[in-house]
Scaffold this motif. Structure first.
Motif, PDB file in Angstrom:
ATOM      1  N   LYS A 150       0.804  -1.229   0.000  1.00  0.00           N
ATOM      2  CA  LYS A 150       0.000   0.000   0.000  1.00  0.00           C
ATOM      3  C   LYS A 150       0.831   1.271   0.000  1.00  0.00           C
ATOM      4  CE  LYS A 150      -2.072   1.351   3.916  1.00  0.00           C
ATOM      5  NZ  LYS A 150      -1.256   2.414   4.531  1.00  0.00           N
ATOM      6  N   ALA A 151       2.086   1.194   0.433  1.00  0.00           N
ATOM      7  CA  ALA A 151       2.906   2.398   0.548  1.00  0.00           C
ATOM      8  C   ALA A 151       3.714   2.637  -0.719  1.00  0.00           C
ATOM      9  CB  ALA A 151       3.856   2.256   1.745  1.00  0.00           C
ATOM     10  N   ASP A 152       4.186   3.870  -0.904  1.00  0.00           N
ATOM     11  CA  ASP A 152       5.111   4.105  -2.005  1.00  0.00           C
ATOM     12  C   ASP A 152       6.440   3.442  -1.660  1.00  0.00           C
ATOM     13  OD1 ASP A 152       6.878   5.942  -0.568  1.00  0.00           O
ATOM     14  OD2 ASP A 152       5.309   7.428  -0.779  1.00  0.00           O
ATOM     15  N   LEU A 153       7.306   3.286  -2.637  1.00  0.00           N
ATOM     16  CA  LEU A 153       8.525   2.508  -2.462  1.00  0.00           C
ATOM     17  C   LEU A 153       9.387   3.026  -1.317  1.00  0.00           C
ATOM     18  CD1 LEU A 153      10.415   0.253  -3.469  1.00  0.00           C
ATOM     19  CD2 LEU A 153      11.471   1.960  -4.971  1.00  0.00           C
ATOM     20  N   THR A 154       9.556   4.327  -1.234  1.00  0.00           N
ATOM     21  CA  THR A 154      10.413   4.901  -0.199  1.00  0.00           C
ATOM     22  C   THR A 154       9.896   4.581   1.192  1.00  0.00           C
ATOM     23  OG1 THR A 154      11.109   6.692  -1.666  1.00  0.00           O
ATOM     24  CG2 THR A 154      11.373   7.060   0.682  1.00  0.00           C
ATOM     25  N   GLY A 185      -2.262  -5.212  -4.450  1.00  0.00           N
ATOM     26  CA  GLY A 185      -0.928  -4.623  -4.519  1.00  0.00           C
ATOM     27  C   GLY A 185       0.208  -5.589  -4.690  1.00  0.00           C
ATOM     28  N   ARG A 188       3.298  -3.985  -6.538  1.00  0.00           N
ATOM     29  CA  ARG A 188       3.947  -2.968  -5.713  1.00  0.00           C
ATOM     30  C   ARG A 188       4.727  -3.623  -4.563  1.00  0.00           C
ATOM     31  NH1 ARG A 188       2.410   2.623  -3.999  1.00  0.00           N
ATOM     32  NH2 ARG A 188       0.790   2.519  -5.570  1.00  0.00           N
ATOM     33  N   ALA A 192       8.940  -3.694  -3.839  1.00  0.00           N
ATOM     34  CA  ALA A 192       9.534  -3.180  -2.608  1.00  0.00           C
ATOM     35  C   ALA A 192      10.351  -4.254  -1.895  1.00  0.00           C
ATOM     36  CB  ALA A 192       8.444  -2.648  -1.682  1.00  0.00           C
ATOM     37  N   GLY A 210      15.401   4.424  -1.513  1.00  0.00           N
ATOM     38  CA  GLY A 210      14.161   4.497  -2.282  1.00  0.00           C
ATOM     39  C   GLY A 210      14.193   5.623  -3.285  1.00  0.00           C
ATOM     40  N   VAL A 214      13.928   5.289  -7.446  1.00  0.00           N
ATOM     41  CA  VAL A 214      12.905   6.014  -8.197  1.00  0.00           C
ATOM     42  C   VAL A 214      13.552   6.933  -9.232  1.00  0.00           C
ATOM     43  CG1 VAL A 214      11.060   7.728  -8.021  1.00  0.00           C
ATOM     44  CG2 VAL A 214      11.186   5.860  -6.360  1.00  0.00           C
ATOM     45  N   ASP A 291      10.800  13.840   0.087  1.00  0.00           N
ATOM     46  CA  ASP A 291      10.036  14.451  -1.009  1.00  0.00           C
ATOM     47  C   ASP A 291      10.643  14.136  -2.383  1.00  0.00           C
ATOM     48  OD1 ASP A 291       8.284  15.563   0.853  1.00  0.00           O
ATOM     49  OD2 ASP A 291       9.521  17.359   1.069  1.00  0.00           O
ATOM     50  N   GLY A 292      11.017  12.874  -2.548  1.00  0.00           N
ATOM     51  CA  GLY A 292      11.577  12.461  -3.832  1.00  0.00           C
ATOM     52  C   GLY A 292      13.084  12.481  -3.885  1.00  0.00           C
TER      53      GLY A 292
END
Length: 357
Positions: A150-154, A185, A188, A192, A210, A214, A291-292
């Motif tokens: 459910k989470a973004d990769l980071t 998911g 995803r 991860a 992470g 990306v 933040d990326g």
């Protein structure tokens, strides 16, 4: 000092890890009016409708512990509720990117989809639950994979890396992720888990890696030992072919004002000695990684470009060791990378933690 609660009420809270439901309190003669009075006097704290915590227990708890107290209260009223995703991770004492406002629980779709004081996931948990510290939660493997799904990769890597450090088998996580339905998911989670690394020793290192993935940067080796003659340095990241070292520093390292000068001096000397060998260091902190991680990526890319312009070749007499942390296994991709580098003639080997130190 607030008035003391009756002994039988205190005994009830103590027997239930500091929480109680209104029905339990009423059953021992501590009815609604007395509950309201106790809340007003500050001896108990209302968690949600019909659930309360002992004020002393609540005030002494940190955010993670308070979340677990809320889960205790939910499970007193709804025994079939299983702590899920971040909620289960907190019980396992795994780090998470964010603590949910309410406990997240899993319940069979055949049961009610609303539970006071909780967020409900409607799914069949099967044999994916265990009892830990008296709380029913998902297994550590399922907890890790559910977060990764459910989470973004980071954010996912914060938990995945920590689970691998705890000795959870990489193959177990991969199998659990691939067994997920596609709509829950699977892709995803698998991505991860396959990017996980037990050598990533802090949330900041996981966040940083992470961001690198990306951004499309080459995957670095994590927490390897560089040996320069009789000196050795453990570095956060190393791109061996590119001649670049990555170091991410959190504020905790500099928290003790009395020792900041010494820490900075040692870091300066360490930085100089590594770069004198011919390697180049890119440094960043939390602000550059989140933040990326654009600022972090820029610093790493500048170091890579600088080494390319200088025609970097691996310095003579400098060796690299990849330590295996106690109770863990290196991911397959790391073993393959070490073998590839050795075939290319780079002086690198895998060692155990004791020899690396």
């Amino acid at each position: 000092m607030p008035p003391q609660l009756p002994a039988d009420v205190l005994a009830l809270f103590d027997a239930q890890h500091g929480v109680a439901t209104a029905s339990h309190l009423t059953a021992i003669g501590f009815g609604d009016a007395r509950i309201t009075t106790a809340v007003g006097r500050g001896t108990i704290v209302r968690l949600h409708r019909g659930a309360y915590a002992l004020a002393t227990k609540w005030s002494d708890a940190n955010a993670s512990q308070r979340h677990c107290l809320r889960l205790w209260a939910v499970q007193l009223a709804v025994p079939d509720a299983a702590g899920w995703v971040e909620t289960a991770a907190l019980v396992w004492r795994l780090p998470v990117a964010d603590i949910p406002a309410l406990p997240v629980i899993a319940r069979s779709p055949d049961n009610g989809h609303r539970v006071a004081g909780a967020t409900v996931c409607r799914l069949e948990v099967g044999d994916c639950v265990v009892l830990r510290h008296g709380l029913t939660i998902s297994t550590i493997g399922m907890t890790t994979v559910a977060i990764a799904a459910k989470a973004d990769l980071t954010a996912a890597l914060i938990t995945v890396d920590a689970a691998l450090r705890r000795g959870v088998a990489f193959d177990e996580l991969v199998a659990t992720a691939q067994a997920l339905p596609a709509h829950r998911g699977r892709e995803r989670a698998t991505r991860a888990v396959e990017a996980g690394d037990p050598a990533s020793e802090s949330a900041l290192e996981s966040i940083s890696r992470g961001g690198m993935i990306v951004a499309g940067l080459p995957m670095p080796l994590c927490n390897v030992v560089i040996r320069l003659g009789n000196r050795w340095y453990r570095v956060d990241f190393l791109w061996m072919e590119l001649g670049v070292v990555g170091e991410c520093d959190g504020k905790l390292k500099y928290a003790d004002a009395a020792s900041v000068a010494n820490v900075l001096w040692r870091e300066k000397r360490r930085h100089e000695q590594i770069e004198e060998s011919g390697l180049r260091i890119a440094r960043w902190g939390y602000a550059e990684a989140v933040d990326g991680g654009a600022a972090m990526v820029k610093r790493i890319q500048l170091a890579i470009d600088s080494q390319a312009r200088a025609g970097f070749t691996w310095p003579t007499g400098v060796r690299v060791e990849v330590p295996v942390l106690p109770g863990t296994l290196l991911p397959t991709r790391v073993v393959a990378e070490v073998r590839r580098l050795r075939v290319l003639g780079f002086p690198i080997r895998i060692t155990d933690e004791a020899r690396a130190a």
